[in-house]
Design an enzyme around this catalytic site. Structure first.
Site, mmCIF file in Angstrom:
data_model
loop_
_atom_site.group_PDB
_atom_site.id
_atom_site.type_symbol
_atom_site.label_atom_id
_atom_site.label_comp_id
_atom_site.label_asym_id
_atom_site.label_seq_id
_atom_site.Cartn_x
_atom_site.Cartn_y
_atom_site.Cartn_z
ATOM 1 N N LYS A 147 -50.780 -4.235 79.975
ATOM 2 C CA LYS A 147 -51.272 -3.207 80.893
ATOM 3 C C LYS A 147 -50.100 -2.291 81.189
ATOM 4 C CE LYS A 147 -55.471 -2.967 81.649
ATOM 5 N NZ LYS A 147 -55.548 -2.549 80.258
ATOM 6 N N GLU A 197 -51.547 -6.789 70.996
ATOM 7 C CA GLU A 197 -51.810 -7.663 72.132
ATOM 8 C C GLU A 197 -52.450 -8.982 71.739
ATOM 9 O OE1 GLU A 197 -54.110 -7.627 76.491
ATOM 10 O OE2 GLU A 197 -54.117 -5.837 75.224
#
Length: 695
Positions: A497, A480
């Site tokens: 997410k 990420e």
């Protein structure tokens, strides 16, 4: 500006003061006062400090000439009156110059530290046999004074005396970083920016792990920002035929390797409001918020990217910002023992691998002066790129037995408490975390680099990183991106997410991917964080420039499928670059939304500091660019220096997930296990607790 140079007798204060004064006179008027001229005899340390504060320091602080009586060491009484003229800079040198009674009148304190045996020898060599009979007599006074006072701890700059030649240039450079010296030392600060970035391109595709091991395995502080999932191209003009395939976009095009060695190398660690910067024998303490310091050392473009280097990294600071820096960005202070809140090394030399072009760049800083060490490093790096040492046979790593901070039942209870906060309207989404910990004895021999090589082999990722600092290491296979800010002002965040574990069965794996793609709950989690980050970036963005170029896309990695979005914006001219990082920190994907109230809820639920986990890791380049990953999928390895466990290693793995109103607690616990799997499986370890679904 009043600067005290203190330290015990024989530490080298006088030599440093005289040479520092000569350097500062290039741009300033400078006066120099020696406390040994005012002590009233061999038993006069305490009285001398009183005289110094009253007759020297107080008038100088008021901008007046100081008038004082020099001690006549032959007659044993006060001698003639002398004066110390007020000047732009006054250096006050001697034992007690930074005593507690003096410190509120001083702008900066330099403390010179040295070994007792060396101090005695150098003091007697300097002052002759006349001092020898009085050495212990004077030393006892120093002991008594230091037992009630601690100027070394209060010092802004600490110099390790007698470690090679005196360091007046390094001390002058350290002073330019102190907030109290910023205005007056503006000419010296301007000199900090007169640097040139030099780049040498090599057409080569070395094995990255072998190259890092060859160059940096033994470095006490080193960083490897590792695009370990890149598809590597052969070098330009390679006779091997067709390319191996494109790299996966700019996200994993480059890998960067560096250490804190060489003439420009520094090491910075921030704890509880103080940043300590170590450069050779000189340590500087900056007592101000971390992000203010970061803006000072990074916030302006200092070098130009050389032609042919597509990477925005042009040397600078590399390392991590830990989650507890939230105390500066709207969160509460949650202190705890352990690692620094932030740890960075300054690289004046580095290796950049361009996986798309099949090339390697050797980057070095130059101030225009000859540097034999820099030339030697270039030669060694060139040899390592073209023929790195083969990696040693994989070590047989110990298998750690992890324990969980929260039991299954306790974590589920916290999930329900988080959902109660959502019901009350205090938050929309809570990124609840816990941790797994293990302890390895000294004889079990865990090498941090070997552990990282295991992680990168099992779970390659675009933002993987290995950071080693004295006493600890951080090994991450993060997928990420937290925040990217380019030299020309493009801002980008890419929150994750939504996660599903992979299956070895292709059909089952495809079904898991489709389940994630169509999950209303995961899309809701992702979109809430996208909205939060749009707001974070908007504080420093050109109005109307914030866009979402990718929403809820699915990316697949070795052990998981992830839902990822991309937010882009343009930096508003005049905005502080460190302010951009602070506005977005910590990553919303690791807090929930709204950020500030949710961080307070997390403090109550977790009741423990997260450390590096949930923070950010990457670089702050002298080009004004930064590229930071969210610290997830991360193993922190810390040497335990306690009396009972000396030489042992403590391992810490943070894991968690986003809680929403419709979260199923058992499914959230299963996601925690899924996220821990990549790191645990690389170590051969199992998730603690009984086996079985949801347990």
């Amino acid at each position: 500006m009043l600067i005290a140079i203190d330290g015990r007798s024989g530490a080298g204060k006088t030599t440093l003061a005289v040479e520092l004064a000569a350097l500062l006179r290039e741009h300033h008027t400078v006066s120099l006062f020696h406390l040994e001229d005012i002590y009233p005899g061999w038993d006069g340390l305490d009285a001398g400090i009183t005289r110094y504060v009253e007759h020297v320091l107080t008038p100088l602080r008021a901008g007046r000439t100081a008038r004082w009586n020099a001690w006549d060491w032959v007659r044993g009484e006060d001698g003639a009156e002398r004066t110390t003229t007020a000047a732009e800079i006054v250096l006050l040198e001697g034992v007690g110059a930074a005593a507690a009674a003096a410190r509120d009148r001083l702008d900066a304190v330099i403390w010179v530290e040295a070994d007792a045996e060396v101090r005695q020898r150098t003091a007697i060599e300097r002052d002759g046999d006349a001092y020898a009979p009085y050495w212990q007599r004077w030393a006892h006074q120093e002991d008594r004074w230091l037992a009630a006072d601690d100027p070394g701890t209060a010092a802004d700059v600490v110099v390790q005396g007698h470690r090679g030649p005196p360091s007046p240039q390094a001390v002058r450079l350290a002073l330019t970083g102190l907030p109290s010296c910023t205005v007056l030392l503006a000419p010296e600060r301007a000199g900090r920016r007169g640097l040139t970035l030099e780049a040498e391109r090599l057409e080569a595709v070395p094995d990255a792990a072998a190259l890092f091991s060859t160059l940096y395995r033994d470095a006490p502080a080193a960083a490897w920002l590792d695009s370990s999932d890149a598809v590597v191209q052969p070098p330009t003009g390679s006779p091997t035929g067709s390319p191996a395939g494109p790299a996966n976009g700019e996200r994993n095009r480059f890998s960067i390797m560096a250490d804190a060695g060489g003439a420009f190398g520094q090491l910075a660690q921030h704890r509880g409001g103080v940043t300590e910067i170590v450069a050779g024998p000189v340590t500087t303490r900056i007592r101000e918020p971390f992000f203010r310091w970061l803006d000072d050392v990074w916030g302006r473009r200092a070098v130009r990217v050389p032609d042919g280097l597509a990477c925005d990294f042009g040397l600078g600071w590399l390392g991590y910002l830990g989650y507890e820096l939230k105390r500066e960005t709207g969160g509460a202070d949650l202190p705890g023992p352990g690692l620094p809140d932030a740890a960075l090394l300054f690289a004046g030399r580095a290796v950049v691998l361009d996986h798309t072009d099949g090339a390697v760049f050797l980057l070095t800083l130059s101030d225009g002066r000859p540097d034999a060490d820099r030339d030697a490093w270039r030669a060694r790096a060139r040899a390592a790129v073209t023929s790195p040492d083969p990696l040693p046979a994989p070590a047989r790593l110990p298998v750690p037995r992890f324990g969980a901070r929260d039991t299954h039942a306790a974590y589920l209870a916290k999930i329900r408490q988080a959902q109660a906060e959502i019901t009350e309207g205090n938050t929309y989404e809570v990124c609840l975390t816990t941790s797994l910990a293990a302890q390895l004895d000294a004889g079990e021999g865990l090498d941090p680099l070997d552990a990282y090589l295991r992680l990168r082999a099992v779970n390659p990722a675009p933002f993987a990183h290995f950071l080693r600092f004295p006493g600890f290491a951080v090994a991450s296979t993060s997928p990420e991106r937290f925040l990217r800010l380019t030299t020309d002002g493009h801002m980008q965040a890419e929150p994750i997410k939504g996660t599903r574990g992979r299956s070895a069965d292709p059909r089952a794996d495809a079904a898991l991917l489709e389940d994630l793609r169509t999950s209303a709950k995961d899309r809701a989690e992702n979109i809430m964080i996208v909205d939060l980050l749009r707001n974070d970036l908007s504080h420093h963005a050109v109005p109307g420039s914030v866009t979402v170029s990718r929403l809820c896309a699915i990316e697949t990695y070795a052990t998981v499928h992830q839902m990822v979005s991309t937010i882009d914006a343009r930096l508003r001219p005049g905005s502080a670059r460190a302010g951009v990082v602070a506005s977005a920190f910590p990553a919303g994907s690791m807090t929930g939304a709204p950020k500030i109230s949710t961080m307070a809820i997390l403090d109550r639920l977790e009741q423990a500091p997260r450390g590096p986990y949930s923070g950010a890791a990457g670089y702050f380049s002298l080009t004004g660019a930064t590229d930071l990953a969210v610290i997830i999928r991360t193993l922190v390895m810390q040497e335990d220096r306690g009396a009972e466990d000396d030489g042992a290693t403590r391992l810490l793995l943070g894991v968690g997930g986003a809680i929403t109103a419709d979260s199923d607690p058992e499914e959230e616990w299963a996601e925690v296990r899924t996220k821990a799997h990549g790191v645990l499986s690389a170590l051969g370890s199992a998730f603690p607790g009984p086996a079985g679904p949801g347990r």
